[in-house]
Scaffold this active site. Structure first.
Site, PDB file in Angstrom:
ATOM      1  N   ASP A 104      69.619  45.661  92.861  1.00  0.00           N
ATOM      2  CA  ASP A 104      69.879  44.481  92.027  1.00  0.00           C
ATOM      3  C   ASP A 104      69.295  43.255  92.716  1.00  0.00           C
ATOM      4  OD1 ASP A 104      70.939  42.564  90.324  1.00  0.00           O
ATOM      5  OD2 ASP A 104      72.907  42.581  91.320  1.00  0.00           O
ATOM      6  N   ASP A 136      67.467  46.381  88.813  1.00  0.00           N
ATOM      7  CA  ASP A 136      66.478  45.818  87.891  1.00  0.00           C
ATOM      8  C   ASP A 136      65.053  46.119  88.352  1.00  0.00           C
ATOM      9  OD1 ASP A 136      66.023  43.742  89.909  1.00  0.00           O
ATOM     10  OD2 ASP A 136      67.955  42.923  89.227  1.00  0.00           O
ATOM     11  N   ASP A 144      60.145  57.796  81.131  1.00  0.00           N
ATOM     12  CA  ASP A 144      61.014  58.751  80.455  1.00  0.00           C
ATOM     13  C   ASP A 144      60.838  58.575  78.953  1.00  0.00           C
ATOM     14  OD1 ASP A 144      63.298  60.522  80.099  1.00  0.00           O
ATOM     15  OD2 ASP A 144      63.992  59.808  82.048  1.00  0.00           O
ATOM     16  N   ASP A 150      62.587  63.870  77.580  1.00  0.00           N
ATOM     17  CA  ASP A 150      64.007  64.158  77.460  1.00  0.00           C
ATOM     18  C   ASP A 150      64.273  65.244  76.396  1.00  0.00           C
ATOM     19  OD1 ASP A 150      66.650  62.976  78.343  1.00  0.00           O
ATOM     20  OD2 ASP A 150      66.895  62.762  76.181  1.00  0.00           O
ATOM     21  N   GLU A 184      62.042  68.109  79.892  1.00  0.00           N
ATOM     22  CA  GLU A 184      63.378  68.552  80.295  1.00  0.00           C
ATOM     23  C   GLU A 184      63.725  69.666  79.312  1.00  0.00           C
ATOM     24  OE1 GLU A 184      67.967  66.959  80.669  1.00  0.00           O
ATOM     25  OE2 GLU A 184      66.713  66.445  78.964  1.00  0.00           O
ATOM     26  N   HIS A 217      69.722  62.640  87.762  1.00  0.00           N
ATOM     27  CA  HIS A 217      70.790  61.734  87.322  1.00  0.00           C
ATOM     28  C   HIS A 217      71.861  62.429  86.487  1.00  0.00           C
ATOM     29  CE1 HIS A 217      68.009  62.179  84.077  1.00  0.00           C
ATOM     30  NE2 HIS A 217      68.888  61.657  83.246  1.00  0.00           N
ATOM     31  N   ASP A 218      71.659  63.704  86.134  1.00  0.00           N
ATOM     32  CA  ASP A 218      72.634  64.426  85.307  1.00  0.00           C
ATOM     33  C   ASP A 218      73.494  65.397  86.106  1.00  0.00           C
ATOM     34  OD1 ASP A 218      71.809  63.239  82.935  1.00  0.00           O
ATOM     35  OD2 ASP A 218      70.253  64.744  82.597  1.00  0.00           O
TER      36      ASP A 218
HETATM   37  C1  GLC Z   1      69.006  64.235  78.916  1.00  0.00           C
HETATM   38  C2  GLC Z   1      69.158  63.132  79.924  1.00  0.00           C
HETATM   39  C3  GLC Z   1      70.576  62.706  79.958  1.00  0.00           C
HETATM   40  C4  GLC Z   1      70.937  62.183  78.600  1.00  0.00           C
HETATM   41  C5  GLC Z   1      70.629  63.187  77.510  1.00  0.00           C
HETATM   42  C6  GLC Z   1      70.608  62.536  76.172  1.00  0.00           C
HETATM   43  O1  GLC Z   1      69.723  65.364  79.262  1.00  0.00           O
HETATM   44  O2  GLC Z   1      68.664  63.533  81.163  1.00  0.00           O
HETATM   45  O3  GLC Z   1      70.825  61.734  80.941  1.00  0.00           O
HETATM   46  O4  GLC Z   1      72.291  61.864  78.570  1.00  0.00           O
HETATM   47  O5  GLC Z   1      69.369  63.780  77.661  1.00  0.00           O
HETATM   48  O6  GLC Z   1      69.499  61.704  76.046  1.00  0.00           O
END
Ligand code: GLC
Length: 563
Positions: free
Chosen positions: A24, A32, A101, A203, A257, A332-333
């Protein structure tokens, strides 16, 4: 062999940033773009090549940016387009590439398209989304990841119809069957490529195609919605079209993904001849410690190393001749890699974190590191529901509460499983809030920043996790065989040591990784220690090896070049 064709995205090391939690600079407690720019020299010092930035587009943040309300503007909390341009040029001048992304299975319900779409049944944008008119009755069950009731159809009174949302109610699914939708998405992709962006992580990309009759879930899926979602009838047609109309026109990389994608389907996505994607993230490893189809629940018994090895050996085989893999242990998941796959107790933390670095950097397939893993950041393991910010944890908590199911077990589960474990702020130094923000952070900082898990402390220590990470990246970069070499598993049935070789032309490497908290000795047939040159070890103690017998300290990693 196509798999041997040299490409920058095969040789590069990827560093994933969750912008909200990185740095930040404004004092609002939220990371940011300027914060990332400020840290570019640090990122460069790691030796990585490619930055993958989680979504930075305009978004009401129902799902932290994975709910986009405008594909061509920047989220106000993160900065401005001018700041983005400065960030991109800062990357370019340091020779870093940028992967963004692409969240195109769904938008935010606050996107202009959806705002219009829901207004009337004959609106120009109506067919941008999936609608089910209520006069046809209740639509066949579809499961949603983030809905409090797990229901993917949401009734919308205004037009007396239901819309489809595989994720939260604020994330309506786009209707890719409408060519106008596809054109809009391609247009957004071109916008970023024309700015100089080097690729996209896509995604939940296997979910984009739907059977627009919305039939009952076919029996063959036995209730497994994720598989069903990932096998829509026109999926490969759409991916190929996107490739032909946009992707193939630029020197970029793509990584999908891919929840639900199994080994037998792998090459349908990445076989070069099919012209779809370059790589994708499979979910086999991410499911290993989960309870069957219950993706958010930890399994009760411990996963076994032989299972871990089998997953990686099978996937390596899938790409032996064609395609290319992607290697990751966290993002991040999911929880932090050292807490999940090794041992984050003070005694074993250092070797654990560095052993996992060694693993990703000696396997075939592009390695993806999640920010903070280079300093061995660990799970936050929050005690109270108030500390969680993730819609996934909060909505599941609500559902259990409504049904009077024990919340104690749930909170214990979340300590290991919650996505927020990986979303706590980057630990830069020993100062307040680990140097992430001067004010209150949007999510709590892990307190172990004060015990050495921070960048500043580790930069000044040549034996730190961070210093090892940098060395190990260089080991990969200076040995092409670690990128392209053939992988062969050794000691397949051993539950303590993961051993394999990589062979490339006249080069050969032996990698030994201990996943055990005990000292372990293994006999490696036909490989003599006398002919092995140690390239790197993560343990201070020099290993005592003799002939074909290798002794490893707890969580030790050894990489040898065989002569
Ligand atoms: C993917 C992302 C995740 C998000 C989901 C919906 O799995 O990595 O963070 O919540 O898609 O977009």
């Amino acid at each position: 062999m196509a798999a041997m064709k040299r490409q920058w995205w095969k040789e590069g090391v990827v560093y994933q940033i969750y912008p909200r939690s990185f740095q930040d600079t404004t004092g609002n407690g939220i990371g940011d773009l300027n914060g990332i720019t400020k840290r570019l020299d640090y990122i460069k010092s790691l030796g990585v090549d490619i930055i993958w930035l989680c979504p930075i587009y305009q978004s009401p943040n129902d799902d932290n940016g994975y709910d986009i309300s405008d594909y061509k503007s920047i989220m106000a909390e993160f900065g401005t387009m001018t700041e983005f341009d400065a960030l991109l040029s800062g990357m370019k001048s340091r020779g870093l590439k940028l992967v963004m992304d692409l969240v195109a299975n769904h938008t935010s319900d606050e996107h202009f398209w959806f705002q219009e779409s829901r207004k009337s049944r004959d609106n120009k944008y109506r067919d941008y989304y999936h609608w089910w008119p209520a006069e046809k009755g209740t639509p066949p069950k579809r499961w949603s990841y983030f809905d409090v009731d797990g229901n993917a159809w949401k009734y919308d009174k205004l037009t007396d119809a239901y819309y489809l949302h595989y994720f939260s109610v604020k994330q309506p699914d786009l209707k890719w069957e409408n060519p106008k939708v596809r054109e809009e998405i391609y247009d957004a992709i071109r916008f970023w490529f024309d700015k100089g962006v080097d690729g996209f992580r896509m995604d939940v990309i296997p979910f984009i195609s739907k059977d627009i009759e919305y039939p009952e879930l076919p029996k063959k899926y036995k209730g497994n919605f994720v598989s069903y979602y990932s096998e829509g009838p026109r999926l490969h047609e759409f991916l190929h079209e996107m490739n032909q109309q946009v992707l193939s026109k630029y020197d970029i990389m793509t990584v999908g993904e891919a929840p639900g994608i199994t080994l037998d389907k792998a090459l349908d996505f990445v076989n070069e001849d099919r012209q779809e994607l370059n790589m994708f993230f499979h979910f086999d490893l991410m499911s290993l410690d989960r309870d069957g189809d219950e993706v958010f629940w930890m399994r009760q018994d411990k996963w076994r190393l032989t299972e871990f090895k089998k997953i990686h050996s099978d996937w390596d085989k899938a790409f032996a001749e064609k395609g290319w893999g992607s290697m990751y242990l966290s993002n991040h998941d999911f929880p932090r890699s050292v807490s999940r796959w090794a041992n984050d107790s003070p005694e074993h933390w250092h070797n654990s974190a560095t052993m996992l670095h060694t693993f990703l950097l000696t396997m075939k397939g592009t390695p993806y590191f999640y920010f903070g893993d280079e300093i061995g950041m660990t799970n936050a393991r929050f005690n109270s529901i108030e500390d969680y910010k993730d819609i996934n944890t909060i909505n599941r908590y609500e559902l259990l509460k409504q049904n009077n199911i024990s919340l104690v077990d749930f909170l214990e589960n979340e300590k290991e499983a919650a996505r927020d474990n990986a979303r706590t702020p980057m630990q830069w130094d020993n100062s307040k809030n680990a140097g992430f923000t001067a004010e209150d952070p949007w999510i709590k900082v892990n307190t172990n920043f004060a015990s050495g898990i921070n960048v500043e402390t580790q930069e000044n220590d040549s034996a730190s996790v961070l210093s090892y990470f940098k060395k190990m990246v260089q080991v990969r970069k200076s040995h092409l065989g670690l990128v392209y070499g053939k992988y062969d598993l050794l000691l397949a049935n051993n539950e303590e040591i993961y051993a394999y070789t990589r062979t490339f032309e006249s080069e050969k490497y032996l990698i030994l990784l201990s996943f055990s908290e005990k000292e372990t000795t293994v006999e490696v047939n036909e490989i003599s220690y006398n002919k092995a040159l140690l390239l790197i070890s993560n343990d201070k103690v020099k290993a005592e090896q003799s002939n074909t017998r290798f002794k490893l300290k707890p969580y030790q990693a050894l990489v040898y070049e065989l002569t």
